[in-house]
Design an enzyme around this catalytic site. Structure first.
Site, mmCIF file in Angstrom:
data_model
loop_
_atom_site.group_PDB
_atom_site.id
_atom_site.type_symbol
_atom_site.label_atom_id
_atom_site.label_comp_id
_atom_site.label_asym_id
_atom_site.label_seq_id
_atom_site.Cartn_x
_atom_site.Cartn_y
_atom_site.Cartn_z
ATOM 1 N N CYS A 55 0.821 -1.213 0.000
ATOM 2 C CA CYS A 55 0.000 0.000 0.000
ATOM 3 C C CYS A 55 0.854 1.262 0.000
ATOM 4 O O CYS A 55 0.392 2.335 -0.383
ATOM 5 C CB CYS A 55 -0.922 0.017 1.214
ATOM 6 N N ASP A 88 -4.689 -11.794 -0.117
ATOM 7 C CA ASP A 88 -5.386 -11.381 -1.332
ATOM 8 C C ASP A 88 -5.826 -12.542 -2.205
ATOM 9 O O ASP A 88 -6.525 -12.321 -3.202
ATOM 10 C CB ASP A 88 -4.492 -10.448 -2.163
#
Length: 464
Positions: A50, A292
């Site tokens: 991120c 994920d």
């Protein structure tokens, strides 16, 4: 007296979920009880994907600042971490994985007693002419970020095109502006940030244009053109061509589950692995999956979703490591909370959008309120827009979206807690939130929206 045989835990994937699981399992069981082998095909472990846009944009100056724990630190804790090693096959009946050294090509099998699959997600890379040309970048790993920075350092011009306007696309557009590039964002949707409803996305659109970004909405990319040197030169849609010295793909990600699919493990409608509450792959007692590459339960809609966020991945890893280490933990689900920013505009959402509510068959009402981040008379108060969805019959909160400046984004956490608790908008109006003029109006903007939604629902009930 003979010692019990040592078990082996094999982890596929060396980032948030995988190494959190390995570290937690190691806390519970020492090297004499549990051998841990982790495979990672890249150069880095336990890093913040991120944070890559902020590194590219120069807000974070050192790549290593994004690394939470180095390979050497993991190895010092008794984890056999093998970098640049890609798992190419999972043999479920044989309880083993086949791994290949990325550099030498040498391959071998490693047996396991317990397996963790944390293969993450892969950026969507559409099958278009020129998409693999030099100068075209996806941004998912630290290696990807470094490759993009290398391109920016070599680029002859200062024109960038970002394809896609989700979180990564918007954040990368700002990063490239900070690098002095002329930036165009080509977006298939009607407004940027499809995780918001279009009326809220329109506020993001205005902020991006105010930053100097050219937004092209409702545009389908049909190909990328290249020059004589083979490098990308333009992004082409049905209506126009946008010159580019560098292209960043921000179209989104999909679960990286090719290994799992080939091994016959269960996948959900979004292509992610299906697990139980303990993060075990359904039907397999000694295989866990997280991060994920999995689908998770949406606590608001009651359906499975794929949400690629580091917050979830780290929690998954903690749960998996606890269970693999002999303890007990569960992951109940998510409400879909996420925040981002464009320059000083903060963007937040949690729960369902209007189209999400319609898709699962919920009847709802919406309200949108304009408020301020502080008491209106206090210096520095800035505008804030809050949109709220509530179920028509029950008054249950369904979702909140917030766009504003300083102090806007983290207010979504109020709604995230209310969603997790299953609160109604009427119940929310009585929440005892902190107040002082430098921090909030007397009625916090989220509670103003809850009051308006509750009144709307009461009026609708009286009409019927």
């Amino acid at each position: 007296m003979s010692m019990p045989a040592r078990e082996r835990l094999v982890v596929i994937g060396g980032d948030a979920a995988g190494m959190s699981a390995a570290s937690q399992a190691r806390r519970l069981k020492g090297p004499g009880e549990l051998e841990i082998v982790a495979f990672e095909r890249g150069h880095f472990t336990s890093y913040s994907a991120c944070g890559i846009p902020y590194w590219v944009g120069g807000d974070v100056t050192d790549r290593d600042d994004l690394i939470a724990r180095t390979p050497e630190e993991h190895r010092a804790r008794g984890i056999d971490l093998r970098l640049r090693t890609e798992v190419t096959e999972i043999d479920v009946p044989g309880r083993r994985v086949r791994a290949r050294d990325v550099d030498s090509g040498e391959a071998s099998w490693t047996s396991y007693d317990k397996l963790v699959i944390a293969t993450g997600a892969r950026p969507v890379r559409p099958d278009l002419p020129g998409v693999d040309a030099p100068g075209v970048h996806g941004v998912q790993t630290l290696d990807d970020g470094q490759a993009l920075l290398d391109t920016l350092a070599r680029a002859r011009g200062k024109r960038a095109v970002v394809v896609g306007a989700g979180y990564i696309g918007v954040e990368m557009a700002e990063a490239l502006i900070n690098r002095g590039y002329e930036v165009t964002v080509v977006n298939r949707g009607s407004e940027p940030m499809s995780t918001l409803d279009p009326d809220m996305g329109r506020l993001v659109h205005r902020a991006m244009e105010g930053l100097g970004i050219t937004m092209v909405n409702d545009a389908e990319v049909t190909g990328l053109t290249t020059g004589e040197d083979g490098r990308v030169r333009a992004v082409v849609t049905r209506d126009a061509a946008y010159p580019a010295d560098v292209v960043v793909l921000g179209i989104g990600v999909r679960p990286e589950t090719a290994l799992a699919r080939a091994a016959g493990l269960p996948l959900g409608p979004h292509g992610g692995l299906l697990t139980d509450l303990a993060m075990r792959v359904r039907g397999h007692a000694d295989i866990w999956a997280g991060g994920d590459c999995v689908e998770v339960l949406d606590l608001v809609s009651g359906q499975e979703r794929h949400i690629a966020l580091g917050t979830h991945a780290n929690k998954h890893g903690q749960v998996i490591g606890t269970n693999a280490g002999g303890g007990y933990a569960t992951f109940p689900g998510v409400v879909g909370t996420a925040v981002s920013k464009v320059c000083d505009l903060e963007i937040a959402r949690t729960g369902l959008r209007e189209k999400d509510a319609r898709r699962v068959g919920l009847q709802y009402e919406t309200v949108t309120v304009e408020s301020t981040s502080r008491a209106g008379y206090y210096p520095g108060a800035s505008p804030m827009t809050v949109k709220m969805l509530a179920e028509r019959r029950t008054g249950r909160l369904l979702g909140v979206q917030i766009v504003g400046r300083e102090g806007a984004a983290k207010r979504v956490d109020i709604a995230a807690v209310a969603l997790t608790a299953g609160m109604t908008v009427d119940q929310m109006t009585a929440l005892d939130l902190g107040y002082a003029p430098p921090f909030s109006p007397v009625w916090d903007p989220v509670l103003v929206a809850a009051r308006k939604a509750a009144a709307l629902l009461r009026a609708a009930a009286q009409r019927t």
